[in-house]
Design a protein around this motif. Structure first.
Motif, mmCIF file in Angstrom:
data_model
loop_
_atom_site.group_PDB
_atom_site.id
_atom_site.type_symbol
_atom_site.label_atom_id
_atom_site.label_comp_id
_atom_site.label_asym_id
_atom_site.label_seq_id
_atom_site.Cartn_x
_atom_site.Cartn_y
_atom_site.Cartn_z
ATOM 1 N N ALA A 1 0.698 -0.770 -0.087
ATOM 2 C CA ALA A 1 -0.265 0.269 -0.317
ATOM 3 C C ALA A 1 0.741 1.155 -0.187
ATOM 4 C CB ALA A 1 -0.608 0.047 1.273
ATOM 5 N N GLU A 2 0.051 1.834 -0.893
ATOM 6 C CA GLU A 2 1.234 3.900 -0.164
ATOM 7 C C GLU A 2 1.315 4.141 1.076
ATOM 8 O OE1 GLU A 2 -1.044 6.744 -2.072
ATOM 9 O OE2 GLU A 2 0.586 8.555 -2.631
ATOM 10 N N GLU A 3 0.089 3.761 1.597
ATOM 11 C CA GLU A 3 0.103 4.572 3.207
ATOM 12 C C GLU A 3 0.408 3.033 4.111
ATOM 13 O OE1 GLU A 3 -3.790 7.077 5.240
ATOM 14 O OE2 GLU A 3 -3.371 4.487 6.117
ATOM 15 N N ARG A 4 1.552 3.143 4.011
ATOM 16 C CA ARG A 4 2.062 1.623 4.977
ATOM 17 C C ARG A 4 2.516 2.190 6.102
ATOM 18 N NH1 ARG A 4 4.141 1.680 -0.939
ATOM 19 N NH2 ARG A 4 6.005 3.469 -0.829
ATOM 20 N N GLY A 5 2.229 0.940 7.191
ATOM 21 C CA GLY A 5 3.208 1.046 8.259
ATOM 22 C C GLY A 5 3.015 -0.121 8.734
ATOM 23 N N LEU A 6 4.033 -0.506 10.150
ATOM 24 C CA LEU A 6 3.682 -2.208 10.755
ATOM 25 C C LEU A 6 3.053 -1.578 11.908
ATOM 26 C CD1 LEU A 6 6.943 -2.616 9.282
ATOM 27 C CD2 LEU A 6 4.915 -4.137 8.752
ATOM 28 N N LEU B 1 12.479 -4.578 16.548
ATOM 29 C CA LEU B 1 10.452 -3.800 16.372
ATOM 30 C C LEU B 1 10.641 -3.477 15.698
ATOM 31 C CD1 LEU B 1 9.923 -2.657 20.382
ATOM 32 C CD2 LEU B 1 9.654 -4.666 19.441
ATOM 33 N N ALA B 2 9.587 -2.751 14.956
ATOM 34 C CA ALA B 2 9.346 -1.710 13.708
ATOM 35 C C ALA B 2 10.223 -0.507 13.830
ATOM 36 C CB ALA B 2 8.172 -2.310 13.214
ATOM 37 N N ASP B 3 9.659 0.079 14.585
ATOM 38 C CA ASP B 3 10.086 1.041 15.179
ATOM 39 C C ASP B 3 11.157 1.809 15.491
ATOM 40 O OD1 ASP B 3 9.968 0.880 18.378
ATOM 41 O OD2 ASP B 3 8.950 2.434 18.464
ATOM 42 N N GLN B 4 12.265 0.534 15.309
ATOM 43 C CA GLN B 4 13.835 0.581 15.247
ATOM 44 C C GLN B 4 14.382 0.619 13.837
ATOM 45 O OE1 GLN B 4 13.939 -2.644 18.322
ATOM 46 N NE2 GLN B 4 14.808 -1.565 19.277
ATOM 47 N N LEU B 5 13.373 0.348 12.848
ATOM 48 C CA LEU B 5 14.208 0.412 11.719
ATOM 49 C C LEU B 5 14.197 1.381 11.130
ATOM 50 C CD1 LEU B 5 14.116 -2.836 12.118
ATOM 51 C CD2 LEU B 5 13.312 -2.627 9.798
ATOM 52 N N SER B 6 14.728 2.252 9.883
ATOM 53 C CA SER B 6 14.818 2.867 9.134
ATOM 54 C C SER B 6 13.167 3.180 9.097
ATOM 55 C CB SER B 6 15.749 3.337 8.226
ATOM 56 O OG SER B 6 15.658 2.032 7.524
ATOM 57 N N LYS B 7 13.402 4.057 7.760
ATOM 58 C CA LYS B 7 12.166 4.168 6.371
ATOM 59 C C LYS B 7 12.578 2.777 5.259
ATOM 60 C CE LYS B 7 9.029 7.354 4.230
ATOM 61 N NZ LYS B 7 8.454 8.396 4.192
ATOM 62 N N GLY B 8 13.676 2.877 4.980
ATOM 63 C CA GLY B 8 13.590 2.548 3.661
ATOM 64 C C GLY B 8 13.426 0.756 4.543
ATOM 65 N N ASN B 9 14.237 0.440 6.005
ATOM 66 C CA ASN B 9 14.359 -0.946 6.051
ATOM 67 C C ASN B 9 12.379 -1.439 6.151
ATOM 68 O OD1 ASN B 9 16.879 -2.115 5.165
ATOM 69 N ND2 ASN B 9 17.217 -0.440 7.240
ATOM 70 N N GLN B 10 11.983 -0.575 6.354
ATOM 71 C CA GLN B 10 10.649 -0.917 6.846
ATOM 72 C C GLN B 10 9.902 -1.402 5.942
ATOM 73 O OE1 GLN B 10 8.260 1.159 9.204
ATOM 74 N NE2 GLN B 10 9.775 2.227 10.433
ATOM 75 N N GLN B 11 9.750 0.167 4.712
ATOM 76 C CA GLN B 11 9.550 -0.579 3.742
ATOM 77 C C GLN B 11 9.738 -2.194 3.113
ATOM 78 O OE1 GLN B 11 9.465 2.887 0.847
ATOM 79 N NE2 GLN B 11 9.164 2.096 -1.038
ATOM 80 N N LYS B 12 11.228 -3.062 2.895
ATOM 81 C CA LYS B 12 11.615 -3.753 2.586
ATOM 82 C C LYS B 12 11.020 -5.113 3.208
ATOM 83 C CE LYS B 12 15.924 -2.843 1.375
ATOM 84 N NZ LYS B 12 18.034 -2.880 1.907
ATOM 85 N N ILE B 13 10.189 -4.421 4.900
ATOM 86 C CA ILE B 13 9.568 -5.315 4.949
ATOM 87 C C ILE B 13 8.382 -5.397 4.426
ATOM 88 C CG2 ILE B 13 7.958 -6.360 7.758
ATOM 89 C CD1 ILE B 13 11.318 -6.294 7.400
ATOM 90 N N LEU C 1 -0.134 -8.892 -7.546
ATOM 91 C CA LEU C 1 1.057 -7.910 -7.299
ATOM 92 C C LEU C 1 0.500 -6.845 -7.101
ATOM 93 C CD1 LEU C 1 3.271 -7.916 -4.817
ATOM 94 C CD2 LEU C 1 4.955 -8.041 -6.646
ATOM 95 N N ILE C 2 0.267 -5.961 -6.332
ATOM 96 C CA ILE C 2 -0.330 -4.279 -6.700
ATOM 97 C C ILE C 2 1.136 -4.146 -5.805
ATOM 98 C CG2 ILE C 2 -1.728 -3.046 -6.569
ATOM 99 C CD1 ILE C 2 -3.966 -4.423 -6.423
ATOM 100 N N LEU C 3 1.349 -2.944 -6.592
ATOM 101 C CA LEU C 3 1.985 -1.574 -5.784
ATOM 102 C C LEU C 3 2.162 -0.377 -6.206
ATOM 103 C CD1 LEU C 3 5.933 -4.140 -7.644
ATOM 104 C CD2 LEU C 3 4.266 -4.483 -4.796
ATOM 105 N N ASP C 4 1.691 0.110 -4.828
ATOM 106 C CA ASP C 4 1.278 1.542 -5.006
ATOM 107 C C ASP C 4 2.472 2.393 -4.415
ATOM 108 O OD1 ASP C 4 0.040 3.632 -5.149
ATOM 109 O OD2 ASP C 4 -1.267 3.133 -3.725
ATOM 110 N N GLU C 5 3.052 3.347 -5.838
ATOM 111 C CA GLU C 5 4.668 3.722 -5.091
ATOM 112 C C GLU C 5 5.104 3.062 -4.239
ATOM 113 O OE1 GLU C 5 4.962 6.896 -6.242
ATOM 114 O OE2 GLU C 5 3.051 7.383 -6.948
ATOM 115 N N PRO C 6 5.928 2.262 -4.827
ATOM 116 C CA PRO C 6 7.304 0.991 -4.395
ATOM 117 C C PRO C 6 8.505 1.754 -4.027
ATOM 118 C CG PRO C 6 6.419 0.450 -7.190
ATOM 119 C CD PRO C 6 5.725 1.644 -6.429
#
Lengths: 429, 326
Positions: free
Chosen positions: B77-82, B156-168, B181-186
């Motif tokens: 999703a474009e709105e990414r979170g963990l 934990l997720a909040d210990q990762l950089s934005k780029g690494n969170q994106q990889k997860i 596979l739907i990739l929104d602003e990958p």
């Protein structure tokens, strides 16, 4: 519906595992266990009970002043038989008290009135001679005097045992005698008190957890990632059930902790004061009088009440999309719980009609109906109608919450007012 | 298998945010959904996936309504979170379980993707090298890897950089081995190294014969992968079709020219439009191949040394801009 609920089990398992793994929750759990274990000894100590010592008394010498015709004989007392006792003839308090040394106590047995004996204990106020020790000494003295008095009258042990059997005295009005199920205020108050406190505690514990857990996906911006695998209804149901289970588990642990504490504390502390307090509140009698049907009625009522306030917490949770609104949502649900409790408590004194009405009003009935049924104010028929209404409220509330959640799951912004929630439920997606 | 989207429409009150969007993917490949901000790309994807109620239209996968039961979908999703406070491994296993993947199989797939996306050190902290400093998060906090002998705490997720969170998050999308596979602003927010890593993963998925829908503002990347596209502008599809055919329809009108002498006079004489110029490097817009050849002949005749002469179709970027510009 089946498709909409697919994944509920996974959400439930994940949520409960995370609840049990969370650092804050673990600390809370540890504190709860500790408090449960310490609760009974703390109450005992605060209530003035002392430590029972199996090794024997801390008293090293006894001085006895006895002006009665009943000798004070400790020979059959395990605790005090070995303590050297000196009998004085002279006047009690001042003289002997002034002579008391370390760990010494004086007992005065007099008969100032024709009809009664007086036992007076004076102990040196040093460590080892605490209040509990003095009370035990007084009890031993009373028992010894009783025994010698009764023996003097030719009363044997069997007769003595019969004489010492306790009494239960009931004083009641003609109306309450003829209608024993009514106006049993103590029993009503006890059951209502215990039930309402339990429901309130469980609900209050649950509210903040549910509100928080319902908001967390939206606050963490991973709703979209989840929704490709699980539907909002399954997400909501799994989370609410997980929190409910977790809180029940906490209460289970707390109950076991208190039970262990009671049993272990009984070995070291004199718990008669606490037992007396519970007895005075009528809880012991009220609870022991509950039959299987009443217990079942209580359990069903607790489940319905718990479900009602859990789903209500879910609704307030879904109306928020940020952790900043958690406090507000908590307060609203707690106010509703408190209002229900207060109305049910006050309503009990307003007669049959009010009782019946309160037994049917949502959020009040969860407190009022079961208590009134147990005290005989309403019959099983009305309780069953109340249950049906409560069940319907739970279903409707969950249906409404699920529609709002489904409709607003991708929404992020300020919290939504009631009109917004109604519009969201109408829009449904 | 095929994906058919027909007449997707979404309205909020009087405002139409997606207006009768239709497109189809008859074969594997990459379909691009392009558009300006607020054009309706993400809303369209949400409707296709059933996250948002449609006012009209449908999305069919192999003739059946597209949903998790009928299609194995992966979605970044474009709105990414963990979940910020749960361990990464717990989250990945949870997301896999939601797609019916048993824990043991999930662990195998997680290991594969962790190595492929170079995030093993966050998922398997005990296997990481000791005493390395790592920039661990958006807030710039630094943490130190624990030395050998001590059991490292799971990340934990909040210990990762934005780029690494994106990889997860990409891992989460790929774990079910999706057919669509739907990739929104990958690629948004990624550094060049990670952009290349993501692009290589996308290429792998294409090579495996997957159906991909990609929404992005990075036209060069989309152009690199997509075969068909829709350009959305203000809720409407303003251009649709096969990318090569669209480009062909524009003709070869872009001329990139690099010479060793000034040629401004020749360009002006032939009435050719100059789009940009830097020293002797020109980007020109010609009317067609004939005008380009005429210029080439003039330059040769006048002994101009030509370093580069490249006649091209318009880029996707140019096509996009030409369609969404007022």
């Amino acid at each position: 519906m089946k498709e909409k609920l697919m994944g509920t089990g996974q959400v439930y398992r994940f949520s409960i595992r995370q609840l049990l793994k969370g650092k804050a929750n673990l600390v809370f759990l540890a504190l709860l266990v500790l408090l449960s274990l310490l609760s009974v000894p703390a109450m005992a100590l605060l209530g003035g009970a002392g430590i029972l010592t199996e090794e024997g008394t801390a008293i090293s010498a006894l001085y006895i002043y006895n002006t009665t015709d009943c000798p004070l004989d400790f020979s059959e007392d395990e605790r005090y038989s070995a303590i050297p006792a000196t009998v004085y003839e002279e006047a009690m308090p001042d003289d002997i008290a002034s002579r008391l040394g370390e760990n010494e106590a004086a007992i005065g047995v007099t008969k100032p009135l024709l009809s009664g004996y007086q036992i007076e204990i004076v102990a040196s106020s040093i460590e080892g001679l605490e209040m509990a020790e003095q009370e035990q000494l007084a009890n031993a003295a009373r028992t010894a005097v009783d025994r010698t008095r009764l023996e003097a009258m030719g009363v044997n042990e069997k007769v003595l045992a019969q004489l010492q059997t306790g009494y239960e005295v009931n004083v009641e009005s003609r109306e309450s005698y003829l209608h024993p199920e009514k106006n049993d205020f103590e029993a009503r108050f006890s059951v209502q008190y215990l039930y309402a406190i339990l429901v309130m505690m469980m609900s209050c514990f649950t509210i903040s957890y549910i509100v928080r857990i319902v908001i967390e996906e939206r606050a963490s911006r991973l709703v979209e990632t989840l929704l490709v695998s699980v539907r909002p209804l399954a997400l909501l149901a799994g989370k609410i059930l997980a929190v409910m289970t977790y809180i029940v588990l906490l209460f289970g642990i707390m109950t076991v902790g208190i039970a262990v504490s009671w049993n272990v504390s009984g070995q070291f502390f004199d718990l008669s004061a606490i037992s007396g307090l519970i007895g005075q509140m009528g809880l012991g009698t009220a609870l022991s009088n509950l039959d299987a049907g009443a217990v079942l009625a209580l359990l069903v009522s607790i489940v319905l009440a718990y479900l009602t306030f859990s789903v209500l917490s879910g609704l307030f949770g879904v109306s928020c999309s940020s952790m900043d609104d958690v406090e507000w949502a908590n307060t609203q649900v707690i106010l509703i719980v408190m209002a229900g409790y207060m109305l049910s408590m006050f309503g009990a004194g307003f007669g049959d009609i009010v009782n019946r009405v309160f037994a049917l009003i949502p959020f009040v009935s969860v407190f009022a109906a079961p208590a009134q049924y147990l005290t005989g104010d309403i019959g099983f028929g009305l309780l069953a109608v109340s249950w049906l209404l409560q069940g319907a409220v739970v279903v409707l509330l969950f249906w409404f919450t699920a529609r709002v959640y489904n409709s607003m799951i991708l929404y992020r912004g300020s919290r939504v007012k009631l009109s917004g929630l109604l519009a969201a439920a109408k829009r449904h997606g | 298998m095929s994906l058919i989207v027909s007449n997707l429409t979404k309205k909020y009150g009087e405002k139409t945010v997606v207006d009768h969007l239709s497109f189809a993917m008859e074969k594997p490949g990459v379909y691009a959904l392009l558009g300006t901000n607020g054009a309706g790309k993400t809303t369209s994807i949400r409707m296709m996936l059933g996250m948002l109620a449609k006012d009209e239209g449908e999305a069919l996968w192999d003739g059946k309504a597209l949903n998790p039961a009928t299609c194995n979908v992966g979605y970044l999703a474009e709105e990414r979170g963990l979940y910020p406070k749960y361990t990464l491994m717990d989250q990945l296993i949870y997301f896999a379980a939601l797609r019916g993947i048993p824990a043991a199989e999930a662990r195998k797939r997680i290991l594969y993707w962790a190595e492929r996306l170079e995030v093993e050190e966050y998922l398997y902290p005990d296997a990481a090298k000791p005493a390395e400093d790592e920039d661990d998060g958006e807030n710039g906090k630094k943490t130190k890897q624990r030395g050998r002998g001590k059991k490292a705490k799971p990340k934990l997720a909040d210990q990762l950089s934005k780029g690494n969170q994106q990889k997860i998050q990409l891992m989460i999308a790929l774990l079910p081995d999706p057919e669509l596979l739907i990739l929104d602003e990958p690629l948004s927010g990624l550094d060049p190294v990670n952009t290349d890593l993501f692009k290589s993963v996308i290429q792998e998925e294409i090579d495996k014969g997957k159906y991909l829908i990609m929404s992005s503002h990075q036209m060069a990347t989309v152009e690199e992968f997509c075969t068909d596209l829709t350009i959305l502008h203000r809720s409407h599809a303003v251009l649709q079709g096969n990318l090569n055919e669209i480009k062909k329809s524009y003709g070869r009108v872009n001329l990139y020219l690099k010479t060793e002498q000034e040629i401004d006079g020749y360009i002006k004489a032939l009435g050719i439009q100059v789009k940009s110029k830097k020293e002797q490097e020109y980007r020109l817009r010609v009317t067609g191949e004939a005008q380009a050849n005429e210029l080439l002949g003039t330059l040769i005749a006048n002994h101009v040394t030509i370093v580069v002469f490249e006649l091209r179709e318009p880029s996707l970027h140019e096509i996009f801009v030409s369609h969404v510009e007022e």
